[in-house]
Every structure is written in structure tokens, then in C-alpha cells.
Design an enzyme around this catalytic site. Sequence first.
Site, short mmCIF file in Angstrom:
data_model
loop_
_atom_site.label_atom_id
_atom_site.label_comp_id
_atom_site.label_asym_id
_atom_site.label_seq_id
_atom_site.Cartn_x
_atom_site.Cartn_y
_atom_site.Cartn_z
N GLU A 84 -7.10 -7.53 -5.28
CA GLU A 84 -5.82 -7.67 -4.57
C GLU A 84 -5.96 -8.59 -3.35
O GLU A 84 -5.21 -8.47 -2.39
CB GLU A 84 -5.28 -6.30 -4.17
CG GLU A 84 -4.92 -5.45 -5.38
CD GLU A 84 -3.72 -4.56 -5.17
OE1 GLU A 84 -3.21 -4.48 -4.04
OE2 GLU A 84 -3.27 -3.94 -6.15
N HIS A 141 -0.48 -5.55 -4.08
CA HIS A 141 -0.52 -7.00 -3.84
C HIS A 141 -0.68 -7.73 -5.17
O HIS A 141 -1.48 -7.31 -6.02
CB HIS A 141 -1.71 -7.38 -2.94
CG HIS A 141 -1.58 -6.86 -1.54
ND1 HIS A 141 -1.77 -5.54 -1.23
CD2 HIS A 141 -1.30 -7.50 -0.37
CE1 HIS A 141 -1.59 -5.37 0.08
NE2 HIS A 141 -1.31 -6.54 0.62
N LYS A 168 4.16 -0.59 0.79
CA LYS A 168 3.97 -2.02 1.05
C LYS A 168 3.86 -2.78 -0.27
O LYS A 168 3.10 -2.37 -1.17
CB LYS A 168 2.72 -2.27 1.88
CG LYS A 168 2.47 -3.76 2.17
CD LYS A 168 1.14 -4.00 2.87
CE LYS A 168 0.92 -5.50 3.09
NZ LYS A 168 -0.42 -5.81 3.63
#
Length: 247
Positions: A84, A141, A168
Amino acid sequence: MKVKNLKIGSGKPKIAVPITGSTTDEILKQLNLILKQNDFDLIEWRIDFWKQFNDVNEFNYVAQMISEKLEAIPLLITFRSFNEGGQTKLTEEQYAKVIHNIINCRVADLIDIELMHPKKLILPLIHLAQNQNIKVIQSYHNFKITPEKSEMLEKLDQMQLNHVDIAKIAVMPHTSDDILNLLEVSNSFHHESNLPLISMSMGNLGKITRVSGQLFGSCITFGTVGNSSAPGQINCEILNQFLNTLN
């Protein structure tokens, strides 16, 4: 949500500045440089950049020094996995051990725990952190693409089901449609969920998303003092000017 004296999720997005030193000396030099600035709200220590992240005694020593220097400024500690965008490859068990060490040090105010790892490993770590009053940011991510909107929403829903404190998501855009899809997902999740959100498109194309959080629901953005930890991050002084203007 309040972390130390910082209210996250109200007003303009809060600015986090990363520390990316590979040695203890570099870490402390970066920290001292950052502390001379006034245009940030919290520090993210990216320990995957640090050569000694696996030395528990050295980690505790440096973490305590950072915490003492920060005083009332919140500290987020992150080990970003190689898949990530991080610097070091670890097995699942090694990753869990690093996160466990961060929690046990008890100096972090927030900790990043990635969604990509097996639930049997990360759910106990989420509970352990929260039991020690450490806020958990769960992250996803993608440095290659911007997934479909349905997939991004599914990732955020998984984070909510894991009862973390902040969700996130950071993705890589290739077209303006990718930017719009990320912003639409952010806006939708922000209005339909009580969970605070951090969202961004990376790279130069995605810079607009790093300043638009107040409108689309992202509560933290990442700026730089010196080295960046991800593509597209903006100098924190300039970033703060953008946020103040938009506010």
C-alpha cells in the site's frame, strides 16, 4: 472527535505533517524543523521509513522523545505496508507485531491499522488500541487506480463495521472522472455515516481533493515540511492558505 485539544471533524480539515526519517537523527531533525512551523495540527510518524522500527527498545526511546516534544500536539503513528505504498515488506504476523508494539508503547494518540490484513489479526489490535484510548484510523490505499464507486464504498462500509474511529481511503486517479468518483463517494459516506472520513486522490491530478475536504467530508489532509510521504502532498504553509481561503 477530540484528540488531546484538537477537534477532528468540525471546521476546516486538520493538517497532518509526516515524519519520514530513516535514522533517529533524521527523525529528530525533521521533527524540530516541523515544530518551527505554525501551519499544521498533528504529526504522522511513518515508521516504515525508519531502519530501526523493529527494535522495541529504540522505538520506545524515540517515541517518548517525540511525544515529549509534541506536548499538546497529537501524534499519529503509521506503519504503511509495502503493498500500500510503504517502504518495507512484512509478513502478516510481522505487521501485527509492529502494530502491537506501537500500541504497547502508549505514546500514540492515533494509530493507522490497514484494512487489507485478515480480520483475525486486526480486530484484536483495534480493540486493544481503543481500550488504551488510542484512536484508530483504518486505511485503504490504491497507488495504481481509482476503483469503482461501489468498491470504494464497500471498503468504507467494512471499516465502519470494524468499529474504528476514522476511515481513510486514498486512491490514484488517471482522469477527471476518477476525481469526481472519489469526491462523490466521500460526499455520500460523509452524509450517510457518523464515522469521520479521510479521503484523497493522490498525485498532481488529485491535489484538488487535498483542499476540498470541508465541502466533501474529509476531516484530515496531509501536508509537507520537507519530504513527502505520498505523491501530491502540498507544502503545509501553502495548504493552510488554501484551506483558510476556502473556509
